[in-house]
Scaffold this active site. Structure first.
Site, PDB file in Angstrom:
ATOM      1  N   MET A 164       3.122   5.178   4.058  1.00 26.37           N
ATOM      2  CA  MET A 164       3.439   5.469   2.662  1.00 26.37           C
ATOM      3  C   MET A 164       4.892   5.851   2.411  1.00 26.37           C
ATOM      4  SD  MET A 164       0.659   4.663   1.346  1.00 26.37           S
ATOM      5  CE  MET A 164       1.009   5.124  -0.344  1.00 26.37           C
TER       6      MET A 164
ATOM      7  N   ASN B  80       3.619  -6.088   6.370  1.00 29.84           N
ATOM      8  CA  ASN B  80       2.956  -5.137   5.477  1.00 29.84           C
ATOM      9  C   ASN B  80       1.803  -5.822   4.760  1.00 29.84           C
ATOM     10  OD1 ASN B  80       2.704  -2.619   4.011  1.00 29.84           O
ATOM     11  ND2 ASN B  80       3.565  -3.681   2.249  1.00 29.84           N
TER      12      ASN B  80
ATOM     13  N   HIS C  63      -0.086  -5.817   1.048  1.00 27.52           N
ATOM     14  CA  HIS C  63      -0.064  -5.349  -0.342  1.00 27.52           C
ATOM     15  C   HIS C  63      -1.384  -5.743  -0.990  1.00 27.52           C
ATOM     16  CE1 HIS C  63       1.515  -3.958  -4.108  1.00 27.52           C
ATOM     17  NE2 HIS C  63       1.095  -5.060  -4.679  1.00 27.52           N
TER      18      HIS C  63
ATOM     19  N   THR D  31      -7.483   2.800   8.227  1.00 29.62           N
ATOM     20  CA  THR D  31      -8.509   1.750   8.222  1.00 29.62           C
ATOM     21  C   THR D  31      -7.923   0.396   8.625  1.00 29.62           C
ATOM     22  OG1 THR D  31      -8.187   1.472   5.831  1.00 29.62           O
ATOM     23  CG2 THR D  31     -10.001   2.880   6.534  1.00 29.62           C
ATOM     24  N   ASN D  32      -6.698   0.107   8.200  1.00 28.01           N
ATOM     25  CA  ASN D  32      -6.073  -1.151   8.619  1.00 28.01           C
ATOM     26  C   ASN D  32      -5.736  -1.122  10.111  1.00 28.01           C
ATOM     27  OD1 ASN D  32      -6.150  -2.713   6.278  1.00 28.01           O
ATOM     28  ND2 ASN D  32      -4.280  -1.793   5.458  1.00 28.01           N
TER      29      ASN D  32
END
Length: 211
Positions: free
Chosen positions: A91, A108, A110, A13-14
């Site tokens: 992951m 990244n 978070h 999705t990102n």
């Protein structure tokens, strides 16, 4: 034009948020040139295919430890001439051989406001569960550079959402993704590609940008 390589492990999705932003012309000075997946048959690879982005699968399960896997990732990043690496739902924690080679070039997301609810063990719904158990009134997401420690790299952008009284980990996750992650990740990528992020004393400063 900087080469953006996205690392994925799941639905992507990102990654889709980045693809959509690039199509809208919101990522200036960069282009997604490759998607690297730690697993075969994940939907992120389909997203890449649909948008004619080359992809490479380097299965984590084929490697005995993090270091050997990270070395394989590093070799591929070099083959792809990566200027910026985006962990888009990746992951696997990368060994420092990668972060040393690409200092302040790995971004990244978070799903909390670092330094809260972050570090080893805090990922996915676990982050939102911990935030709700603590009783936070606002939460959000942090876009940061990656270094050798989990969630400890320089912060680029942060955004917040209000936490409702009846919030669940699932509803909070959705709210943060839609309102923060999918907006700020493409913005941070564009800032990097436009050379508008400066590092001073280990902190990231965004130049001439409304945050």
């Amino acid at each position: 034009m900087k080469n953006i390589v996205a690392l994925v492990s799941g639905g992507g999705t990102n990654l889709q948020a980045l693809i959509d932003a690039e199509k809208r012309g919101e990522i200036k000075g960069g282009k997604i040139t490759c998607v690297i997946s730690s697993k075969p048959d994940v939907y992120a690879l389909e997203r890449a295919k649909q948008n004619e982005i080359p992809s490479v699968v380097i299965p984590r399960k084929n490697y005995t430890d993090s270091k050997s896997y990270s070395e394989a990732i590093l070799a591929e990043l070099k083959r792809q001439n990566a200027d910026l690496i985006v962990l888009a739902g990746f992951m696997t924690i990368l060994d420092e051989c990668v972060t040393r080679e690409y200092p302040y070039k790995i971004i990244n997301v978070h799903p909390a406001l670092i330094p809260s609810f972050c570090g080893e063990g805090f990922y996915g719904l676990k982050v939102h569960q911990a935030a709700l158990e603590y009783g936070v009134k606002v939460s959000g997401a942090t876009i940061h550079f990656v270094n050798e420690k989990a969630d400890a790299g320089a912060i680029i952008l942060q955004g917040t959402v209000n936490v409702a009284n009846d919030e669940t980990p699932e509803s909070l996750q959705k709210k943060i993704m839609e309102n923060v992650e999918w907006k700020l990740l493409p913005k941070a990528v564009s800032l990097f590609c436009e050379d508008r992020i400066t590092i001073r004393d280990g902190k990231a400063y965004v130049e001439d940008s409304e945050q």
